[in-house]
Design an enzyme around this catalytic site. Sequence first.
Site, PDB file in Angstrom:
ATOM      1  N   PHE A 130       0.860  -1.180   0.000  1.00 55.08           N
ATOM      2  CA  PHE A 130       0.000   0.000   0.000  1.00 55.08           C
ATOM      3  C   PHE A 130       0.901   1.237   0.000  1.00 55.08           C
ATOM      4  CE2 PHE A 130      -2.962   3.149   1.720  1.00 55.08           C
ATOM      5  CZ  PHE A 130      -4.083   2.881   0.960  1.00 55.08           C
ATOM      6  N   ASP A 211       2.803  -4.434   8.569  1.00 53.69           N
ATOM      7  CA  ASP A 211       1.566  -3.665   8.508  1.00 53.69           C
ATOM      8  C   ASP A 211       0.415  -4.664   8.438  1.00 53.69           C
ATOM      9  OD1 ASP A 211      -0.668  -2.188   7.830  1.00 53.69           O
ATOM     10  OD2 ASP A 211       0.368  -0.907   6.387  1.00 53.69           O
ATOM     11  N   TYR A 236     -10.449   0.165  11.375  1.00 51.45           N
ATOM     12  CA  TYR A 236     -11.735   0.491  10.763  1.00 51.45           C
ATOM     13  C   TYR A 236     -12.137  -0.453   9.630  1.00 51.45           C
ATOM     14  CZ  TYR A 236      -8.494   3.141   7.709  1.00 51.45           C
ATOM     15  OH  TYR A 236      -7.450   3.527   6.904  1.00 51.45           O
ATOM     16  N   LYS A 237     -11.360  -1.506   9.395  1.00 52.05           N
ATOM     17  CA  LYS A 237     -11.722  -2.466   8.354  1.00 52.05           C
ATOM     18  C   LYS A 237     -12.471  -3.633   9.008  1.00 52.05           C
ATOM     19  CE  LYS A 237      -7.591  -1.131   5.683  1.00 52.05           C
ATOM     20  NZ  LYS A 237      -8.256  -0.283   4.694  1.00 52.05           N
ATOM     21  N   ARG A 385     -12.379  -6.066  -5.676  1.00 50.59           N
ATOM     22  CA  ARG A 385     -12.159  -6.680  -4.366  1.00 50.59           C
ATOM     23  C   ARG A 385     -13.512  -6.964  -3.708  1.00 50.59           C
ATOM     24  NH1 ARG A 385      -8.000  -3.539  -0.634  1.00 50.59           N
ATOM     25  NH2 ARG A 385      -9.749  -2.083  -0.628  1.00 50.59           N
TER      26      ARG A 385
END
Length: 425
Positions: A130, A211, A236-237, A385
Site C-alpha cells: 500500500f 503492517d 476500521y476495516k 475486491r
Amino acid sequence: MSDSGPISVEDAREMDATDPLSDLRDRFYIPDGDLYMDGNSLGLLSKDAEAALEHAVDEWRELAIRGWTDSDPEWFSYGERLGARLASLVGAKPDEVVVANSTTVNIHTLVGTFYDPARGEKIVVDDLDFPTDHYAIRAQLRQHGRDPDEALRVVESRDGRTIETEDVLDAIDDDVGMVFLPSVLYRSGQLFDIETITEAAHNAGALAGFDLAHSIGAVPHELSDAGVDFAVWCNYKYLNAGPGAISGLYVNERHFGVTPALAGWWGNDKETQFDMALTYEPEHSAAAFQTGTIPILSTAPLDGALDIVEDAGGVAALREKSLALTDFLIDLVDEKLPDCEVGTPRDPAARGGHVAVEHPEAYRISLALKERGVVVDFRQPNVIRIAPIPSYVGFEDVFRAVEHLREILDGEEYEEFEKQSGGVT
C-alpha cells in the site's frame, strides 16, 4: 453444499442455517438494499460501537474535564486498556499493544525509531505494498540522511499479484537492517509467512516489522511467539471501529524503554506525565509510542466493536467463517464467472479475508455492481475486491453478489459506464 450439480442458493441458505456466527449480523446496521462487500475498506457500524460512542459523548456532556479520571472506563488510560483487549488478536502481551495515532503516523514513529544504518542500511519492502507504507519509509530514510532510491530494497512480484516468500528471503542479507512488509497484500489478499520472514530477518541481524491493516480482525497472529519487532494496523476495516478510527501498534517487550522518534507527552510515563518536566520519560511499554492526547470520540467505537469479536469466540472463530466464505466465493467464481479470474491465493494458509476477482473491465463492472447495490471496490489495474466480512455477511449474500456479477457480464451492463479517466474509486 450439494455433492453434485451447480451450486445453488439453497446450498448457501443451508450454510447460513448452520453458521454459529449468523446472529452477529443483527448487531450491525446494514445500509438498506445493499450487499455490503467492502468491509476491507470500511467496516459497518454496529450497535455495540454506536453505544460505546454515545456513552463517551454522554460522559463528555455530564463530566466534562472530569471524564479523564471519573469516566467509566477512565479516558486517561483508554489507549492502554484497549491495547490490552487487542493483544489476543495479534498474539501479544497486554503491554506490547496500544491504540494510538493513525497507521501512517505509527509507521513514521516505529520505522524512525528502529531504523539504524549501523545495523544495516537497507530496508526490505515489496512492490505491491500500500503506497502510504513507502511514503513514510522513504521520508524516514531521508530523515536519516539516506537516499531512498538506494536504501530501499524492493522485492518485485513475479506475477503482479503476489510476492514469493523465497524472493523475500533472498533479499535479506547483511546489508539489511530492517524488513517492513504487509501481512496481507491489499490488492490480491495474499497472506505473508510472518514467522519465516521474521526468522530470516533476525538471522541476518535485522529487525522485522509488519503492517497488519488487511489482516487484523480477520486473521489470527502470534507476533510475540514469532519474535516480530513491531507492527501497525488500522481498526476500521475488519474490526469495524469507524471511519478514521484510532489505529493500533505492537512493540515487542525487548524494545521497551527506547525513546520514540516522534516523542509526545501522551507517551510519557503516566506516573510523571503531569509533572510537566521538559525531559521526556517514556513509558516502559508500547504505550510510549503514543504521541498526542488520545482522541476519545475516535477511540470509543473500538471499545464496543471488540465486544463483538469476543462474543464471536475470538478472531479464530471469525477466521474459520472467513475462510469458509472466501472458499465459497472462489468456488462460485470458478463455476459461474468463466470470464473472470481469481487473483487471490487459493491455499487458505496464504489468503487473507478478501478475494480479488479479475476482469479487463473491472472498473466499469464495479460501478455496475454499485448501481445494483452490491458495494465492492476497484483496484488497479483489473481487480474487483470482494470482502465477505464474517461478522455480518452470509453465504447467501455471497451467492447473490456473484449472481449480480454474472448478470452484469451476460448483459454487458458495464458498457453503460464511461471508461476510467484517471484515479481510483
